[in-house]
Design a protein around this motif. Structure first.
Motif, short mmCIF file in Angstrom:
data_model
loop_
_atom_site.label_atom_id
_atom_site.label_comp_id
_atom_site.label_asym_id
_atom_site.label_seq_id
_atom_site.Cartn_x
_atom_site.Cartn_y
_atom_site.Cartn_z
N PHE A 61 0.98 -0.83 -0.03
CA PHE A 61 0.03 -0.05 -0.06
C PHE A 61 0.98 1.45 0.22
N TYR A 62 2.00 1.74 0.74
CA TYR A 62 2.25 2.50 1.31
C TYR A 62 3.66 2.35 -0.30
N LEU A 63 3.98 1.52 -0.54
CA LEU A 63 4.76 1.35 -1.54
C LEU A 63 4.10 2.15 -2.94
N TRP A 64 3.02 1.45 -4.04
CA TRP A 64 2.32 2.04 -4.61
C TRP A 64 1.74 3.44 -4.15
N SER A 65 1.08 4.08 -3.28
CA SER A 65 0.92 5.65 -2.93
C SER A 65 1.73 5.92 -2.79
N GLY A 66 3.20 5.92 -2.68
CA GLY A 66 4.37 6.80 -2.65
C GLY A 66 4.86 7.16 -4.13
N MET A 67 5.01 6.49 -4.89
CA MET A 67 5.31 5.90 -5.59
C MET A 67 4.75 6.72 -6.96
N SER A 68 3.37 6.50 -6.97
CA SER A 68 2.61 7.45 -7.33
C SER A 68 2.25 8.60 -7.59
N MET A 69 2.36 9.18 -6.24
CA MET A 69 2.52 10.49 -5.86
C MET A 69 4.18 11.17 -6.66
N ILE A 70 5.24 10.83 -6.42
CA ILE A 70 6.43 10.88 -6.24
C ILE A 70 6.18 11.07 -8.00
N GLU A 71 5.74 10.53 -8.71
CA GLU A 71 5.21 10.88 -10.18
C GLU A 71 4.78 11.27 -11.01
N GLY A 72 4.24 11.66 -9.88
CA GLY A 72 2.86 13.08 -10.27
C GLY A 72 1.40 13.22 -9.58
N GLU A 73 0.90 11.55 -9.66
CA GLU A 73 -0.35 10.87 -9.93
C GLU A 73 -0.34 11.23 -8.30
N ALA A 74 -2.31 10.58 -8.89
CA ALA A 74 -3.04 10.76 -7.88
C ALA A 74 -2.36 9.33 -7.10
N PRO A 75 -2.64 8.76 -5.62
CA PRO A 75 -1.80 8.08 -5.01
C PRO A 75 -2.62 6.82 -5.44
N ILE A 76 -1.71 5.95 -5.69
CA ILE A 76 -2.67 4.40 -6.40
C ILE A 76 -2.67 3.39 -5.17
N ALA A 77 -3.19 3.04 -4.65
CA ALA A 77 -3.51 1.87 -3.88
C ALA A 77 -4.58 0.79 -3.51
N TRP A 78 -4.17 -0.29 -3.00
CA TRP A 78 -5.09 -1.65 -2.41
C TRP A 78 -5.77 -1.46 -1.47
N THR A 79 -7.41 -1.90 -0.89
CA THR A 79 -8.22 -0.60 -0.26
C THR A 79 -8.73 -1.89 0.48
N MET A 80 -9.57 -2.19 1.65
CA MET A 80 -10.44 -3.62 1.97
C MET A 80 -11.72 -2.22 2.09
N LEU A 81 -11.68 -1.46 2.01
CA LEU A 81 -13.18 -0.61 2.51
C LEU A 81 -13.68 0.07 1.04
N HIS A 82 -15.34 -0.04 1.68
CA HIS A 82 -16.37 -0.50 0.66
C HIS A 82 -16.31 2.07 0.69
N LYS A 83 -15.55 2.20 -0.60
CA LYS A 83 -16.51 3.36 -1.10
C LYS A 83 -16.90 3.84 -2.12
N PRO A 84 -17.74 3.90 -2.56
CA PRO A 84 -18.35 3.62 -3.61
C PRO A 84 -18.09 5.52 -4.43
N GLU A 85 -17.89 6.01 -4.06
CA GLU A 85 -17.34 7.27 -4.50
C GLU A 85 -16.18 7.25 -5.66
N THR A 86 -15.28 6.27 -4.59
CA THR A 86 -13.88 6.59 -4.96
C THR A 86 -14.06 5.32 -6.39
N PRO A 87 -13.09 5.84 -7.83
CA PRO A 87 -12.95 5.11 -8.76
C PRO A 87 -12.48 3.68 -8.28
N ILE A 88 -12.50 2.50 -9.32
CA ILE A 88 -11.91 1.52 -9.30
C ILE A 88 -11.00 0.93 -10.29
#
Length: 373
Positions: A61-88
């Motif tokens: 989770f922290y690896l993907w989130s950190g690398m995506s932000m360093i690359e200038g993108e919104a943080p990408i990571a896995w989740t186990m929570l139900h968040k209907p408003e967030t794109p899968i």
């Protein structure tokens, strides 16, 4: 001629005490460095395999989130929570597990993710093609040897070790500090935890550093301005890595109320509160930058998580949190410290150890069964 030895003329009591203190400090120094070397070697052994990668996927989770932000993108990571408003973006399949990949991912604050991304870059992280149900919807996931990535955690442990020694030798004396370091360095569940790429490895040295600075400031060894700046930044970064680290604020209140009276007691409280404000600014800046509505949705999903009697059921089944071989010493140490503290403390100090007993009872019986607690 009679030869007189040192035994014929006993040393004055003050000289004896100074001599004993010198030899104690010399032996304590060797013990300290030996313990540090043992603790580091213990954590480096099986660094990439214990715990196994599938024991906790928080590291990814922290690896993907950190690398995506360093690359200038919104943080990408896995989740186990139900968040209907967030794109899968897709379903990441890794060994026997499946994880929902989302963007933006707001499950955790950004500071530790960014640190992990920087460490991964230094360790040679490369883009990888993941086995996803919808591979076209995911552009970047990242791969890096786990042993290299976990070196970050070992280095943070080394900082924690020396900050803990610096603080406790001032607060409770060198002997008690050394005993505390033995427990900190050798308890098996802590050794395992200190290998993981999780934010606790960062909040620990920042919290220890906060109280080390407070002890030096109390003795007049550090000016107000420097202590205020260091504590504000340390608490802010700790809270920006994991919100629970803001427990440093009430801890500093209790520390200050115990030792000071009047206006001087307010300074540690003000400094740590300023750090809490800085942490909240970091988190809300993170939310505004990548999507406030998705952030609010994530917080609502986090708030829906509940505590149950899972810990009690695991205790009955003899499965303490993850494996009883890993966690027994942690729980037993909590009980041991609590009872020893009550037996040796006086007056109001016993309330601290009574609170520790309450924490251990609550954690054992009412916390969810969680990996490494």
């Amino acid at each position: 001629m009679t030869r007189f030895s040192q035994q014929n003329f006993p040393q004055p009591r003050v000289t004896q005490r100074v001599s004993q203190l010198f030899f104690f400090r010399k032996s304590c120094r060797w013990l300290l460095w030996g313990l540090f070397a043992l603790a580091v070697v213990h954590r480096l052994a099986w660094l990439a395999t214990v715990p196994p990668p599938q024991a906790t996927n928080d590291e990814y989770f922290y690896l993907w989130s950190g690398m995506s932000m360093i690359e200038g993108e919104a943080p990408i990571a896995w989740t186990m929570l139900h968040k209907p408003e967030t794109p899968i973006l897709g379903i990441f399949k890794w060994k026997s597990a499946e994880y929902t990949i989302m963007r933006p991912a707001f499950d955790q604050p950004p500071v530790f993710s960014l640190l992990t991304g920087l460490s991964a870059t230094a360790a040679g992280a490369t883009a990888m093609v993941a086995n996803l149900e919808r591979p076209a919807s995911v552009t970047t996931l990242w791969d890096v040897p786990l042993g290299r990535l976990r070196m970050q955690s070992v280095l943070l442990f080394a900082a924690s070790f020396w900050l803990m020694w610096g603080w406790l030798r001032l607060a409770i004396g060198p002997v008690a500090a050394l005993v505390s370091l033995v427990m900190f360095s050798c308890i098996d569940v802590l050794v395992i935890h200190h290998r993981l790429v999780v934010p606790d490895t960062l909040t620990t040295p920042l919290t220890l550093g906060t109280f080390y600075v407070l002890e030096r400031w109390r003795r007049g060894w550090m000016p107000h301005s420097r202590a205020a700046g260091i504590i504000t930044v340390a608490v802010g970064l700790a809270g920006g890595a994991k919100i629970v680290a803001l427990a440093t604020v009430p801890a500093a209140f209790a520390w200050s109320a115990t030792l000071f009276r009047g206006r001087r007691a307010l300074f540690p409280c003000l400094w740590t509160c300023a750090g809490a404000v800085l942490a909240l600014l970091i988190v809300f800046s993170f939310a505004i930058t990548y999507g406030l509505l998705q952030f609010v949705d994530t917080m609502q999903a986090q708030a829906a998580r509940f505590a149950d009697l899972g810990g009690l059921f695991d205790l009955i089944r003899r499965q303490l949190m993850i494996q009883q071989d890993y966690v027994n010493s942690w729980l037993l140490s909590g009980w041991l410290l609590a009872f020893m503290g009550i037996a040796s403390a006086r007056g109001p100090q016993r309330a601290v150890y009574a609170a520790l007993i309450g924490y251990v009872i609550g954690y054992t019986f009412f916390a969810q069964a969680d990996v490494f607690g």
